[in-house]
Design a protein around this motif. Structure first.
Motif, PDB file in Angstrom:
ATOM      1  N   THR A 115      12.355  25.997  12.710  1.00  0.00           N
ATOM      2  CA  THR A 115      11.803  25.155  11.891  1.00  0.00           C
ATOM      3  C   THR A 115      10.735  24.940  12.278  1.00  0.00           C
ATOM      4  O   THR A 115       9.417  24.963  12.961  1.00  0.00           O
ATOM      5  N   VAL A 116       9.211  24.873  10.761  1.00  0.00           N
ATOM      6  CA  VAL A 116       7.844  24.910  11.075  1.00  0.00           C
ATOM      7  C   VAL A 116       7.920  23.311  10.407  1.00  0.00           C
ATOM      8  O   VAL A 116       8.359  23.532   9.440  1.00  0.00           O
ATOM      9  N   SER A 117       6.699  23.465  11.272  1.00  0.00           N
ATOM     10  CA  SER A 117       5.731  21.754  10.735  1.00  0.00           C
ATOM     11  C   SER A 117       4.304  22.123   9.960  1.00  0.00           C
ATOM     12  O   SER A 117       3.662  22.776  10.362  1.00  0.00           O
ATOM     13  N   PHE A 118       4.124  21.942   8.582  1.00  0.00           N
ATOM     14  CA  PHE A 118       3.339  22.050   8.153  1.00  0.00           C
ATOM     15  C   PHE A 118       2.324  20.705   7.674  1.00  0.00           C
ATOM     16  O   PHE A 118       2.920  19.776   7.335  1.00  0.00           O
ATOM     17  N   SER A 119       1.320  21.044   8.206  1.00  0.00           N
ATOM     18  CA  SER A 119      -0.003  19.142   7.350  1.00  0.00           C
ATOM     19  C   SER A 119      -0.687  20.270   6.282  1.00  0.00           C
ATOM     20  O   SER A 119      -1.573  18.982   5.179  1.00  0.00           O
ATOM     21  N   ASP A 120      -0.646  21.718   6.247  1.00  0.00           N
ATOM     22  CA  ASP A 120      -1.163  21.875   4.628  1.00  0.00           C
ATOM     23  C   ASP A 120      -0.275  22.768   3.771  1.00  0.00           C
ATOM     24  O   ASP A 120      -0.028  23.355   4.412  1.00  0.00           O
ATOM     25  N   PHE A 121      -0.314  22.068   2.808  1.00  0.00           N
ATOM     26  CA  PHE A 121       1.122  22.391   2.074  1.00  0.00           C
ATOM     27  C   PHE A 121       0.819  23.680   0.861  1.00  0.00           C
ATOM     28  O   PHE A 121       1.848  24.278   0.614  1.00  0.00           O
ATOM     29  N   GLU A 122      -0.292  24.098   0.911  1.00  0.00           N
ATOM     30  CA  GLU A 122      -0.281  25.384   0.475  1.00  0.00           C
ATOM     31  C   GLU A 122      -0.077  26.140   1.428  1.00  0.00           C
ATOM     32  O   GLU A 122      -0.139  27.624   0.483  1.00  0.00           O
ATOM     33  N   LYS A 123      -0.118  26.290   2.034  1.00  0.00           N
ATOM     34  CA  LYS A 123       0.032  27.375   3.176  1.00  0.00           C
ATOM     35  C   LYS A 123       1.438  27.012   3.205  1.00  0.00           C
ATOM     36  O   LYS A 123       1.606  28.454   3.476  1.00  0.00           O
ATOM     37  N   MET A 124       2.409  26.102   3.353  1.00  0.00           N
ATOM     38  CA  MET A 124       3.119  26.310   2.818  1.00  0.00           C
ATOM     39  C   MET A 124       4.068  27.161   2.174  1.00  0.00           C
ATOM     40  O   MET A 124       5.126  27.745   2.111  1.00  0.00           O
ATOM     41  N   GLU A 125       3.620  26.445   1.317  1.00  0.00           N
ATOM     42  CA  GLU A 125       3.733  27.676  -0.573  1.00  0.00           C
ATOM     43  C   GLU A 125       3.066  29.468  -0.182  1.00  0.00           C
ATOM     44  O   GLU A 125       4.742  29.582  -0.687  1.00  0.00           O
ATOM     45  N   LYS A 126       2.516  29.290   0.578  1.00  0.00           N
ATOM     46  CA  LYS A 126       2.101  30.904   0.229  1.00  0.00           C
ATOM     47  C   LYS A 126       3.250  31.381   1.666  1.00  0.00           C
ATOM     48  O   LYS A 126       3.513  32.564   1.764  1.00  0.00           O
ATOM     49  N   VAL A 127       3.203  30.674   2.796  1.00  0.00           N
ATOM     50  CA  VAL A 127       4.350  31.638   3.934  1.00  0.00           C
ATOM     51  C   VAL A 127       5.739  31.745   2.805  1.00  0.00           C
ATOM     52  O   VAL A 127       5.975  32.390   3.641  1.00  0.00           O
ATOM     53  N   CYS A 128       6.132  30.572   2.739  1.00  0.00           N
ATOM     54  CA  CYS A 128       7.518  30.524   2.143  1.00  0.00           C
ATOM     55  C   CYS A 128       7.362  31.594   0.849  1.00  0.00           C
ATOM     56  O   CYS A 128       8.390  33.082   1.175  1.00  0.00           O
ATOM     57  N   ARG A 130       0.630  -1.279   0.114  1.00  0.00           N
ATOM     58  CA  ARG A 130       0.061   0.220  -0.273  1.00  0.00           C
ATOM     59  C   ARG A 130       1.024   0.652   0.030  1.00  0.00           C
ATOM     60  O   ARG A 130       1.758   0.901   0.088  1.00  0.00           O
ATOM     61  N   TRP A 131       0.520   2.453  -0.949  1.00  0.00           N
ATOM     62  CA  TRP A 131       1.328   3.412  -0.479  1.00  0.00           C
ATOM     63  C   TRP A 131       0.122   4.933  -0.731  1.00  0.00           C
ATOM     64  O   TRP A 131      -0.544   5.070  -0.870  1.00  0.00           O
ATOM     65  N   CYS A 132       0.605   6.079   0.548  1.00  0.00           N
ATOM     66  CA  CYS A 132      -0.032   6.715   0.756  1.00  0.00           C
ATOM     67  C   CYS A 132       1.538   7.814   0.334  1.00  0.00           C
ATOM     68  O   CYS A 132       2.400   7.750   0.967  1.00  0.00           O
ATOM     69  N   PRO A 133       0.952   9.632   0.062  1.00  0.00           N
ATOM     70  CA  PRO A 133       1.951   9.927  -0.259  1.00  0.00           C
ATOM     71  C   PRO A 133       1.879  10.832   0.954  1.00  0.00           C
ATOM     72  O   PRO A 133       1.489  11.001   2.202  1.00  0.00           O
ATOM     73  N   ALA A 134       3.476  11.164   1.472  1.00  0.00           N
ATOM     74  CA  ALA A 134       3.606  12.221   2.766  1.00  0.00           C
ATOM     75  C   ALA A 134       2.210  13.431   3.296  1.00  0.00           C
ATOM     76  O   ALA A 134       1.706  14.042   2.432  1.00  0.00           O
ATOM     77  N   ASP A 135       2.597  13.322   4.405  1.00  0.00           N
ATOM     78  CA  ASP A 135       1.151  14.152   5.080  1.00  0.00           C
ATOM     79  C   ASP A 135       2.019  15.334   5.735  1.00  0.00           C
ATOM     80  O   ASP A 135       1.103  16.142   6.543  1.00  0.00           O
ATOM     81  N   PRO A 160      11.664  22.302   1.601  1.00  0.00           N
ATOM     82  CA  PRO A 160      10.610  21.145   2.793  1.00  0.00           C
ATOM     83  C   PRO A 160      10.929  19.959   2.447  1.00  0.00           C
ATOM     84  O   PRO A 160      11.570  19.322   1.268  1.00  0.00           O
ATOM     85  N   GLN A 161      11.224  19.289   3.355  1.00  0.00           N
ATOM     86  CA  GLN A 161      11.358  17.627   3.371  1.00  0.00           C
ATOM     87  C   GLN A 161      10.077  17.137   4.236  1.00  0.00           C
ATOM     88  O   GLN A 161       8.947  17.752   4.647  1.00  0.00           O
ATOM     89  N   PHE A 162       9.564  16.931   3.635  1.00  0.00           N
ATOM     90  CA  PHE A 162       8.422  15.992   3.507  1.00  0.00           C
ATOM     91  C   PHE A 162       8.066  14.955   4.014  1.00  0.00           C
ATOM     92  O   PHE A 162       9.389  13.540   4.217  1.00  0.00           O
ATOM     93  N   TYR A 163       7.687  14.382   5.245  1.00  0.00           N
ATOM     94  CA  TYR A 163       7.732  13.283   5.597  1.00  0.00           C
ATOM     95  C   TYR A 163       5.700  12.571   5.924  1.00  0.00           C
ATOM     96  O   TYR A 163       4.597  13.005   5.982  1.00  0.00           O
TER      97      TYR A 163
END
Length: 208
Positions: free
Chosen positions: A125-138, A56-61, A154-157
Motif C-alpha cells: 500500500t503506497v501513499s502519494f502526494s505527487d500524482f504524476e509520480k503515482m501515474e509513472k510508478v503504476c 469552500r472546496w479543494c481537490p484531494a491532496d 488510486p483512492q484519493f483523500y
C-alpha cells in the motif's frame, strides 16, 4: 464525513466590500453572528443576530494505491521466493522514484490452497502526494510485471493538514458574510454596529 461546527459572532462596526457568499462545493460553515449596535440616547443596547454561511472546496491532496502479487507452489520456500522476487522489484521501483519507506507498507499472506499447493499473496500500500509520480510508478510496474501484478485504482483523500486549512478558510468566510449581513441590517434600521462581542463556531458539514 460529518462533524458539527457553527459560528456565533458579534461583528465590528465598519462595513466592508465582499464578493458575496462565494459558494463552492466542499466544506460548508453556517456562521451565526450576534451584533450589538451602539447604545441609543436612552442608554439601551440593541442586539442584531444574523447567520452567515460559506462553502469552500479543494481537490484531494493525497492518494493511496494497492499493488498486489501472488503465486502458488508445491513448497513454502518456492512460493516465498517467487513472490519475494516480484515484491523486491516493486519496492525497488518505489525507491527509484523517490517514494519514502514511511509511505509504503507491506503485508504477506500464506495459506494452503487447493491440490495441496501453498499460496502466498503480498500487498504493498503506497501513499502519494505527487500524482504524476503515482501515474509513472503504476505504469512502470504494469509494463515490467505485466499480468503477474495487480495495480488497484488510486483512492484519493484529503490530508489532515488540508482539511484543517479548508475549515479555517470556510469559517473566516462565514464570519465575513455574517458581518456584511449584520452591517446591512443595521444600516437599514438606521443603526450603527458597535465592537464585536462573540464569535462562536457551531456547525461544519463536510462533503466528498
Amino acid at each position: 464525513m460529518d462533524s458539527p461546527s457553527r459560528v456565533f459572532a458579534v461583528m465590528p462596526s465598519a462595513p466592508r466590500d465582499f464578493t458575496g457568499n462565494e459558494r463552492e462545493q466542499g466544506l460548508e460553515v453556517p456562521a451565526q453572528v450576534t451584533a450589538y449596535p451602539k447604545k441609543s440616547h436612552n442608554n439601551t443596547a440593541r442586539e442584531v443576530q444574523v447567520t452567515g454561511v460559506a462553502e469552500r472546496w479543494c481537490p484531494a491532496d493525497r492518494a493511496t494505491v494497492r499493488v498486489s502479487v501472488g503465486n502458488s507452489k508445491e513448497s513454502v520456500n518456492d512460493v516465498s521466493n517467487s513472490v519475494s522476487r516480484r515484491l523486491d522489484y516493486i519496492l525497488q521501483t518505489l525507491s527509484q522514484h523517490g517514494v519514502k519507506d514511511k509511505d509504503a507498507s507491506v503485508r504477506k499472506y500464506l495459506h494452503r490452497g487447493e491440490n495441496d499447493l501453498y499460496h502466498m499473496d503480498a500487498e504493498v500500500t503506497v501513499s502519494f502526494s505527487d500524482f504524476e509520480k503515482m501515474e509513472k510508478v503504476c505504469s512502470v510496474l504494469l509494463e515490467m510485471l505485466d499480468k503477474s501484478v495487480c495495480v488497484g485504482a488510486p483512492q484519493f483523500y484529503h490530508s489532515t493538514e488540508c482539511l484543517s486549512q479548508l475549515r479555517r478558510r470556510a469559517c473566516v468566510s462565514a464570519v465575513e458574510n455574517a458581518q456584511q449581513k449584520a452591517s446591512e441590517v443595521s444600516s437599514l434600521l438606521g443603526q450603527s454596529l458597535g465592537p464585536p462581542l462573540l464569535v462562536r463556531e457551531e456547525e461544519t458539514r463536510e462533503q466528498r
